[in-house]
Design an enzyme around this catalytic site. Structure first.
Site, PDB file in Angstrom:
ATOM      1  CE  LYS A 120      -4.529   0.715   0.464  1.00  0.00           C
ATOM      2  NZ  LYS A 120      -5.583  -0.210   0.035  1.00  0.00           N
TER       3      LYS A 120
ATOM      4  N   GLY B 113     -21.001   6.223   4.184  1.00  0.00           N
ATOM      5  CA  GLY B 113     -19.987   6.679   3.230  1.00  0.00           C
ATOM      6  C   GLY B 113     -20.569   6.689   1.835  1.00  0.00           C
TER       7      GLY B 113
ATOM      8  N   GLY C 216     -19.036   7.814  -1.032  1.00  0.00           N
ATOM      9  CA  GLY C 216     -17.995   8.076  -2.030  1.00  0.00           C
ATOM     10  C   GLY C 216     -18.154   7.110  -3.193  1.00  0.00           C
ATOM     11  CG  ASN C 217     -15.602   4.652  -6.651  1.00  0.00           C
ATOM     12  OD1 ASN C 217     -16.298   4.901  -7.631  1.00  0.00           O
ATOM     13  ND2 ASN C 217     -14.843   3.578  -6.569  1.00  0.00           N
ATOM     14  CB  ALA C 218     -17.011   1.642  -2.472  1.00  0.00           C
ATOM     15  N   GLY C 219     -19.512   3.508  -1.995  1.00  0.00           N
ATOM     16  CA  GLY C 219     -20.816   3.676  -1.362  1.00  0.00           C
ATOM     17  C   GLY C 219     -21.908   4.072  -2.338  1.00  0.00           C
TER      18      GLY C 219
HETATM   19  N1  GLU Z   1      -7.324   0.190  -3.439  1.00  0.00           N
HETATM   20  C1  GLU Z   1      -8.099  -0.987  -3.653  1.00  0.00           C
HETATM   21  C2  GLU Z   1      -8.080  -1.877  -2.424  1.00  0.00           C
HETATM   22  O1  GLU Z   1      -7.770  -1.464  -1.331  1.00  0.00           O
HETATM   23  C3  GLU Z   1      -7.645  -1.709  -4.884  1.00  0.00           C
HETATM   24  C4  GLU Z   1      -6.251  -2.182  -4.856  1.00  0.00           C
HETATM   25  C5  GLU Z   1      -5.780  -2.651  -6.203  1.00  0.00           C
HETATM   26  O2  GLU Z   1      -6.569  -2.667  -7.124  1.00  0.00           O
HETATM   27  O3  GLU Z   1      -4.611  -2.989  -6.286  1.00  0.00           O
HETATM   28  O4  GLU Z   1      -8.450  -3.017  -2.501  1.00  0.00           O
END
Ligand code: GLU
Length: 422
Positions: A111, A223, A225-228
């Site tokens: 990350k 939330g 945002g995108n996912a929500g």
């Molecule tokens: N950021 C997203 C996650 O936390 C996707 C990570 C990715 O696609 O590598 O799962």
């Protein structure tokens, strides 16, 4: 949630370590294995000088944490966040290892993050920061080394600049450096709503196991945002659910007869918040979590928001963790005791990284799939993983998070053993 500071702030890395320790006990893992998994393999911090529009130079702190690559290249997003800390990135990198593993992907976990507030930066400043991040870290990244992706406050445009910078350094196109790219330069169809879509597939499977009828079910979304916001639309379309509550960083709104999701979205676009919509009362996170609903989507980037204080008040039958780390270990125990079925984060929100993996495959083959292909493969992968986790939870008589840990950690340990690390 930024506007709701009453929540106890947890250290996400300590939370991730506590979860791993718990799993190590269940699986009776050797101490050497635990020692390896407890810490990331590599943690890099860089200073990134950026020319700002006013002529000054500002130095930003950036991180990349590579937790484990026993099963394949490190994989995971890059966050641009004003309150980013190395411990958050550490925790998220560890959760990425479990996320790719539980889905059976040939990838590890990593990350990244930069301490910055993208909302106050111009496009030019963001571009220079994105390119600076790659110039500082390119030696540690690459299609078969470590493959970043979008995350909180980063997007396809930022990925495009980063990929371009890396390609320039390498002297050739390197579309495979990262995923979540715009379609025209090697992105995958279906990546945009993949996280929410994947979560829906797991909810559908959970409903089958729990004999829960999702048609007309009441849903709260923490939330927006995108996912929500994708989750709100998909829950209506796929199951005929009723979205009765949504929240963002300023608070939540509730209408027991159901909200018009499109209208709420428009309201948020204009006023920057869901609060104030149609004069509805503004609720706190705690109040929304205690509402009489069937399903809660925890989609806010608010680690530890579901804590031991609010867990006993939850009336929902299922919590889908679309965000990373919304539930503390103490809350997990309470929810399990109360029969709340938690679909844990690194299973529930793994749709994003799964389609990221499909994007990597498509980049390597230089051949691109249809949307139907992507969704069909994603559905199969999420369904299979959900049931592997459910079966493990049943077998060991533990909760779904522990079940997910059992599946994910076992696979990584098997990989480490095969490679002779332990
Ligand atoms: N950021 C997203 C996650 O936390 C996707 C990570 C990715 O696609 O590598 O799962």
């Amino acid at each position: 949630m930024a506007g709701n500071k009453t929540m106890s702030k947890v250290n996400p890395f300590e939370m991730a370590q506590a979860q791993l320790k718990d799993c190590a006990k269940i699986l009776n893992l050797d101490q050497s294995v635990v020692d390896i998994l407890m810490q990331p393999q590599r943690q890099i911090q860089v200073s990134i000088p950026v020319k700002m529009d006013d002529g000054s130079t500002k130095v930003f702190q950036g991180f990349r944490v590579q937790h484990n690559n026993a099963l394949g290249p490190y994989k995971g997003g890059i966050r641009f966040h004003p309150e980013e800390t190395i411990d958050t990135v550490r925790a998220l990198s560890m959760w990425m290892t479990w996320k790719t593993s539980v889905l059976g992907l040939p990838l590890g976990g990593g990350k990244g993050g930069v301490i910055c507030n993208p909302k106050t930066m111009s496009q030019g400043e963001l571009e220079r920061l994105s390119r600076g991040y790659i110039r500082a870290l390119w030696k540690n990244l690459g299609p078969d080394t470590d493959v970043p992706a979008p995350d909180v406050y980063t997007n396809g445009q930022i990925m495009a600049w980063m990929m371009d910078e890396y390609s320039t350094i390498q002297g050739k196109n390197q579309f495979g450096l990262l995923t979540g790219k715009p379609l025209v330069i090697g992105g995958s169809l279906g990546r945009g709503d993949a996280t929410a879509k994947g979560g829906m597939y797991t909810l559908r499977e959970a409903a089958k196991e729990l004999k829960l009828n999702l048609k007309g079910s009441k849903v709260a979304i923490l939330g927006f945002g995108n996912a929500g916001s994708f989750a709100a639309t998909l829950a209506q379309e796929m199951f005929g659910s009723k979205i009765v509550a949504v929240t963002d960083s300023k608070g939540g709104i509730y209408d027991e007869n159901g909200l018009d999701v499109k209208a709420v979205f428009e309201h948020k676009k204009q006023t920057k918040s869901v609060t104030g919509y149609k004069g509805l009362k503004t609720l706190t996170n705690e109040e929304v979590l205690a509402l009489p609903v069937d399903v809660i989507f925890a989609a806010a980037p608010d680690e530890g928001a579901i804590n031991e204080k609010v867990a006993p008040t939850v009336k929902a039958k299922v919590i889908c963790e679309l965000a990373n780390g919304p539930t503390t270990p103490e809350a997990d125990a309470i929810l399990f005791k109360n029969g709340v079925h938690v679909i844990p984060d690194f299973l529930c929100n793994a749709g994003g990284v799964t389609v990221s993996y499909y994007e990597m495959v498509q980049n390597m083959y230089m051949h691109y799939w249809t949307l139907d292909d992507v969704y069909a493969k994603l559905d199969e992968a999420m369904t299979k993983s959900y049931h592997a986790v459910y079966d493990a939870a049943q077998k060991y008589k533990v909760n779904m998070r522990q079940g997910a840990y059992i599946v994910a950690v076992s696979r990584v340990v098997e990989g480490m053993k095969a490679r002779g690390w332990v």
